[in-house]
Design a protein around this motif. Structure first.
Motif, PDB file in Angstrom:
ATOM      1  N   LEU A   2     -10.821 -32.321  12.708  1.00  0.00           N
ATOM      2  CA  LEU A   2     -11.238 -31.474  13.570  1.00  0.00           C
ATOM      3  C   LEU A   2     -11.172 -30.064  12.577  1.00  0.00           C
ATOM      4  N   THR A   3     -11.889 -29.297  12.277  1.00  0.00           N
ATOM      5  CA  THR A   3     -12.032 -28.098  11.749  1.00  0.00           C
ATOM      6  C   THR A   3     -12.467 -27.186  12.588  1.00  0.00           C
ATOM      7  N   GLU A   4     -11.510 -25.911  12.308  1.00  0.00           N
ATOM      8  CA  GLU A   4     -11.752 -24.738  12.785  1.00  0.00           C
ATOM      9  C   GLU A   4     -12.960 -23.789  12.078  1.00  0.00           C
ATOM     10  N   GLN A   5     -13.686 -23.181  12.865  1.00  0.00           N
ATOM     11  CA  GLN A   5     -14.561 -22.521  12.477  1.00  0.00           C
ATOM     12  C   GLN A   5     -14.096 -21.022  12.024  1.00  0.00           C
ATOM     13  N   PRO A   6     -14.257 -20.488  10.788  1.00  0.00           N
ATOM     14  CA  PRO A   6     -13.801 -19.349  10.491  1.00  0.00           C
ATOM     15  C   PRO A   6     -14.507 -18.178  11.124  1.00  0.00           C
ATOM     16  N   PRO A   7     -13.748 -16.835  11.282  1.00  0.00           N
ATOM     17  CA  PRO A   7     -14.519 -15.868  12.042  1.00  0.00           C
ATOM     18  C   PRO A   7     -15.558 -15.274  11.331  1.00  0.00           C
ATOM     19  N   PRO A   8     -16.338 -14.598  11.927  1.00  0.00           N
ATOM     20  CA  PRO A   8     -17.565 -13.977  11.365  1.00  0.00           C
ATOM     21  C   PRO A   8     -17.026 -13.114  10.225  1.00  0.00           C
ATOM     22  N   ASN A   9     -17.894 -12.988   9.220  1.00  0.00           N
ATOM     23  CA  ASN A   9     -17.572 -12.094   8.015  1.00  0.00           C
ATOM     24  C   ASN A   9     -18.677 -11.270   7.549  1.00  0.00           C
ATOM     25  N   TRP A  10     -18.795 -10.587   6.718  1.00  0.00           N
ATOM     26  CA  TRP A  10     -19.773  -9.573   6.512  1.00  0.00           C
ATOM     27  C   TRP A  10     -21.209 -10.541   6.028  1.00  0.00           C
ATOM     28  N   VAL A  11     -21.117 -11.638   5.663  1.00  0.00           N
ATOM     29  CA  VAL A  11     -22.138 -12.549   5.320  1.00  0.00           C
ATOM     30  C   VAL A  11     -22.734 -13.087   6.581  1.00  0.00           C
ATOM     31  N   THR A  12     -21.904 -13.485   7.601  1.00  0.00           N
ATOM     32  CA  THR A  12     -22.447 -14.129   8.650  1.00  0.00           C
ATOM     33  C   THR A  12     -22.939 -13.283   9.614  1.00  0.00           C
ATOM     34  N   GLU A  13     -22.269 -12.037   9.442  1.00  0.00           N
ATOM     35  CA  GLU A  13     -23.037 -11.006  10.407  1.00  0.00           C
ATOM     36  C   GLU A  13     -24.274 -10.455   9.841  1.00  0.00           C
ATOM     37  N   GLY A  14     -24.433 -10.268   8.465  1.00  0.00           N
ATOM     38  CA  GLY A  14     -25.602  -9.810   8.064  1.00  0.00           C
ATOM     39  C   GLY A  14     -26.813 -10.927   8.191  1.00  0.00           C
ATOM     40  N   GLU A  15     -26.323 -12.332   8.165  1.00  0.00           N
ATOM     41  CA  GLU A  15     -27.324 -13.321   8.438  1.00  0.00           C
ATOM     42  C   GLU A  15     -27.728 -13.458   9.848  1.00  0.00           C
TER      43      GLU A  15
END
Length: 170
Positions: A1-14
């Protein structure tokens, strides 16, 4: 089970690119204002105002001085856009320094002295009282969390997202 990392500037921009497709070629595109003016504008492909003036000559010369509690400013982080300037530039979403919360952490309302505004705009004094008569935050879903943005200038695309479930908070 992997934990999804929190949003970051890249994922927020995407995420913004997904919500507002077409990038700079789309007529009447949503315009954002950010302090984090690298990855978010790059990955969102949206018109962006750099709130601290690193890429905006008018702000670099005439923006409000940021008063750091330490008394020591950061190079290139000396001035900040006020809301009247962001309105003049037709900014729709003021993201500042991105703040994300868990959906169940979103409050029913925020006051002008709430720490969330300090986080969004760091140590800047940008006239939060100048938000207008009916200020609101919009909660933009990003990777299971909600990215908060001041909804400054109405836009049909943002209104459609609100109609389809994006939450707004006074």
């Amino acid at each position: 089970l992997t934990e999804q990392p929190p949003p970051n500037w890249v994922t927020e921009g995407e995420a913004l690119r997904k919500y507002f497709p077409g990038g700079l070629d789309q007529p009447d595109q949503v315009t954002i204002a950010v302090v984090a003016a690298g990855a978010i504008p790059y990955f969102s492909e949206l018109p962006a105002i750099d709130m601290i003036g690193l890429t905006d000559a008018e702000l670099a010369r005439h923006g409000d001085l940021i008063h750091y509690s330490s008394g020591i400013s950061k190079p290139g982080h000396v001035r900040m856009a006020k809301f009247d300037y962001l309105r003049k530039r037709s900014v729709n979403l003021v993201i500042g320094i991105p703040v994300t919360v868990e959906p169940d952490e979103l409050k029913d309302s925020y006051s002008i002295d709430d720490p969330i505004f300090f986080t969004l705009f760091h140590e800047a004094t940008i006239g939060l009282q100048d938000l207008g008569p009916d200020p609101k935050l919009v909660a933009i879903p990003v990777d299971g969390r909600l990215m908060l943005a001041v909804y400054l200038t109405p836009h049909p695309s943002i209104e459609r997202h609100i109609e389809n479930g994006w939450r707004t908070v006074p």
